[in-house]
Design an enzyme around this catalytic site. Structure first.
Site, short mmCIF file in Angstrom:
data_model
loop_
_atom_site.label_atom_id
_atom_site.label_comp_id
_atom_site.label_asym_id
_atom_site.label_seq_id
_atom_site.Cartn_x
_atom_site.Cartn_y
_atom_site.Cartn_z
N HIS A 58 60.24 39.98 68.15
CA HIS A 58 61.01 41.19 67.79
C HIS A 58 62.51 41.18 68.09
O HIS A 58 62.96 41.79 69.06
CB HIS A 58 60.37 42.43 68.39
CG HIS A 58 59.85 42.30 69.80
ND1 HIS A 58 60.58 41.76 70.83
CD2 HIS A 58 58.66 42.66 70.34
CE1 HIS A 58 59.86 41.80 71.93
NE2 HIS A 58 58.69 42.32 71.65
N HIS A 66 48.82 44.27 69.77
CA HIS A 66 48.22 44.65 71.05
C HIS A 66 46.99 45.50 70.74
O HIS A 66 47.14 46.68 70.40
CB HIS A 66 49.20 45.47 71.88
CG HIS A 66 50.51 44.79 72.17
ND1 HIS A 66 50.75 44.14 73.36
CD2 HIS A 66 51.65 44.64 71.44
CE1 HIS A 66 51.99 43.63 73.35
NE2 HIS A 66 52.56 43.93 72.19
N HIS A 101 49.53 53.79 71.26
CA HIS A 101 49.29 54.64 72.43
C HIS A 101 48.71 55.95 71.89
O HIS A 101 48.86 56.24 70.71
CB HIS A 101 50.60 54.92 73.17
CG HIS A 101 51.25 53.68 73.72
ND1 HIS A 101 50.75 53.00 74.81
CD2 HIS A 101 52.34 52.98 73.31
CE1 HIS A 101 51.52 51.94 75.06
NE2 HIS A 101 52.48 51.90 74.16
N ASP A 111 54.12 43.90 65.94
CA ASP A 111 54.11 44.36 67.33
C ASP A 111 53.30 45.66 67.42
O ASP A 111 53.72 46.62 68.05
CB ASP A 111 55.53 44.53 67.88
CG ASP A 111 55.54 44.83 69.38
OD1 ASP A 111 54.49 44.70 70.04
OD2 ASP A 111 56.62 45.20 69.89
N ASN A 122 48.58 41.53 77.35
CA ASN A 122 48.77 42.64 78.31
C ASN A 122 47.67 43.70 78.22
O ASN A 122 47.92 44.87 78.02
CB ASN A 122 50.16 43.28 78.17
CG ASN A 122 50.44 43.82 76.79
OD1 ASN A 122 49.85 43.38 75.80
ND2 ASN A 122 51.33 44.78 76.69
N HIS A 129 59.35 37.45 74.78
CA HIS A 129 59.94 38.78 74.68
C HIS A 129 61.33 38.62 75.28
O HIS A 129 61.47 38.48 76.50
CB HIS A 129 59.09 39.80 75.46
CG HIS A 129 59.65 41.19 75.44
ND1 HIS A 129 58.93 42.26 74.98
CD2 HIS A 129 60.85 41.69 75.81
CE1 HIS A 129 59.68 43.36 75.07
NE2 HIS A 129 60.84 43.03 75.59
N ARG A 159 44.52 46.23 72.83
CA ARG A 159 44.20 47.08 74.00
C ARG A 159 42.80 46.91 74.58
O ARG A 159 42.39 47.72 75.41
CB ARG A 159 44.38 48.57 73.63
CG ARG A 159 45.69 48.95 72.98
CD ARG A 159 46.85 48.64 73.88
NE ARG A 159 48.10 49.27 73.44
CZ ARG A 159 49.29 48.83 73.80
NH1 ARG A 159 49.42 47.76 74.56
NH2 ARG A 159 50.37 49.44 73.40
N HIS A 194 51.62 39.15 66.21
CA HIS A 194 51.96 39.93 67.41
C HIS A 194 51.32 41.33 67.32
O HIS A 194 51.88 42.23 66.72
CB HIS A 194 53.49 40.03 67.48
CG HIS A 194 54.03 40.68 68.71
ND1 HIS A 194 55.32 40.48 69.14
CD2 HIS A 194 53.49 41.54 69.60
CE1 HIS A 194 55.55 41.19 70.25
NE2 HIS A 194 54.44 41.85 70.54
C1 NCD Z 1 54.26 46.81 73.94
C2 NCD Z 1 52.95 47.46 74.39
O1 NCD Z 1 52.86 48.71 74.34
O2 NCD Z 1 52.03 46.74 74.74
N1 NCD Z 1 55.27 47.83 73.86
C3 NCD Z 1 56.39 47.76 73.13
O3 NCD Z 1 57.21 48.68 73.27
N2 NCD Z 1 56.65 46.80 72.30
C4 NCD Z 1 54.64 45.72 74.88
C5 NCD Z 1 55.68 44.80 74.30
O4 NCD Z 1 55.42 44.10 73.33
O5 NCD Z 1 56.80 44.79 74.83
ZN ZN Z 2 54.49 43.36 71.78
#
Ligand code: NCD
Ligand code: ZN
Length: 419
Positions: A219, A57, A292, A288, A89, A174, A59, A55
């Site tokens: 999670h 992200h 950012h 996860d 996403n 989720h 980006r 898991h």
């Molecule tokens: C994730 C994201 O920023 O893409 N954010 C998070 O708080 N976990 C999205 C997600 O997994 O819910």
């Molecule tokens: Zn996530």
């Protein structure tokens, strides 16, 4: 037999550490023996299979100011991860084959470790052609960063899981009940938790387990969520280091660094998560990894949810062995063996025929995490100063990616075994 490479040291095999050697050819483990003449000898250091992170992200495409496939997989490699599964996403949101193809085009040129690309569902479209080339399907039951929510009533949920039963792909949820999630403002971690209460997680997990179908829950964050997992029958669940190491009372330089969905909660919730991770109600650890920029995280109220962590997950949990929070064997199971079994079975054990994805660790080499020594574009971490055991060397399919803590890999070396 000629090998491309042979390594010796203390190998973790069948739940035990044994002195031995690994012969590697064409990226695979082809021999596991007592000795191999000429093997690169790691002495008393431990050789483990590398980790699959189910898991993350990364980006890319769409939000490359936060991360991209090069920096995200580089960060993964430094954390002992040889395979990352990237969430849908991004922009475009990945639910059609054309989106998957576009992301594969980007990833295959940048990745330094192996990867798989999730597909999601949007406008009730489940694209079979895309699904077949993904390791898993992601369903967002509640709103979170990236926008897409899949509102499924019980009939639709069962219908979807019946369809998915015909595919080897894992269905990952989720799990928060969207009717119990408030999207209003939150000024601090306590208010964020009030907006997304444990009951929302409990309700969603109960619904999922009640289906009796094969699925995976992302999670888990609360004692109530853990309780709801008691009835699971073959389903699997993950927990993140964010929820194992942070609470709403954590003393951080910036509270927004701990803002995540579902939220970090109380010490009691955190302790319940550790208990469940030890006793098997929670099966595995995912990071996860959700980076950012520092600028986006400046103001709590406007900051997006998400915490980077692909580089620190294994190091934090390995360091927890010393503290008695988890046994070494269970740590290897939840970090390495269980995610590979569930998502990427050609990896995750030192066995003939498996990918030669290996990491070398010295359990005595405990260091403090420093944001400026990590490799994500984020440049910040809520785990600053915490103890960690980083791998010294990392191999992916027999290729050296990290050597003595330095990057020796290659952009574009990473492969997508599903595509
Ligand atoms: C994730 C994201 O920023 O893409 N954010 C998070 O708080 N976990 C999205 C997600 O997994 O819910
Ligand atoms: Zn996530």
């Amino acid at each position: 037999m000629e090998y491309d490479l042979a390594l010796s040291g203390r190998l973790y095999i069948g739940g035990e550490l044994v002195d031995g050697a690994i012969g590697i050819k064409d990226g695979k483990i082809v021999a596991v023996k007592k000795q191999i003449p000429g093997a690169l000898d790691y002495g008393s250091k431990i050789i483990l299979p590398a980790r699959t992170d189910p898991h993350v992200h990364l980006r890319d495409p769409g939000f490359t100011q936060k991360e991209d496939f090069f920096t995200g997989t580089l960060s993964a490699a430094f954390g002992g991860v040889s395979c990352v599964l990237d969430m849908p996403n991004t922009d475009p949101f990945v639910y059609r084959y054309s989106h998957l193809e576009e992301k594969e085009h980007v990833a295959s040129r940048k990745a330094v470790v192996d990867y798989g690309l999730y597909v999601g569902m949007s406008n009730n479209v489940l694209d079979e052609k895309a699904l077949k080339r993904a390791p898993a399907l992601k369903i967002f039951m509640a709103p979170t960063t990236g926008g897409v929510v899949n509102e499924l009533d019980d009939v639709a949920l069962n219908y979807l899981l019946n369809i998915m039963a015909d595919y080897p792909q894992v269905t990952v949820f989720h799990a928060e009940d969207s009717r119990m999630v408030k999207e209003g403002p939150a000024g601090d971690l306590k208010e964020h938790m009030r907006n997304r209460p444990s009951e929302a997680e409990e309700k969603a997990v109960e619904r999922l387990i009640w289906t009796g179908k094969d699925l995976h829950i992302a999670h888990i964050t609360s004692e109530a969520g853990v309780e709801a997992l008691k009835k699971k029958s073959g389903q699997t669940a993950e927990v993140t280091p964010s929820h194992l190491f942070l609470t709403m009372d954590s003393d951080l330089e910036n509270l927004a660094y701990a803002k995540v969905n579902p939220p970090v909660r109380t010490k009691r919730d955190r302790d319940a998560l550790w208990g469940a991770l030890r006793d098997g109600r929670i099966d595995m650890v995912s990071s996860d990894h959700a980076p950012h920029t520092i600028a986006e995280k400046e103001e709590f109220e406007t900051s997006p949810s998400g915490i980077p962590g692909v580089e620190t997950a294994l190091p934090l949990i390995l360091a927890s062995v010393k503290k008695g929070l988890i046994t070494f064997e269970r740590a290897v199971e939840v970090l390495i063996e269980a995610p590979a079994r569930r998502f990427c079975p050609q990896k995750g054990s030192i066995e003939e025929g498996k990918d030669a994805d290996l990491i070398v660790v010295d359990m005595k080499d405990i260091r403090e995490i420093r944001a400026d020594e990590l490799h994500s574009k984020a440049g910040w971490t809520p785990f600053e100063g915490m103890d960690a055991v980083f791998p010294q060397d990392v191999y992916v399919r027999g290729g050296i990616v990290i050597k003595n803590g330095n990057f020796e890999g290659e952009r574009g070396f990473g492969r997508n075994p599903w595509f």
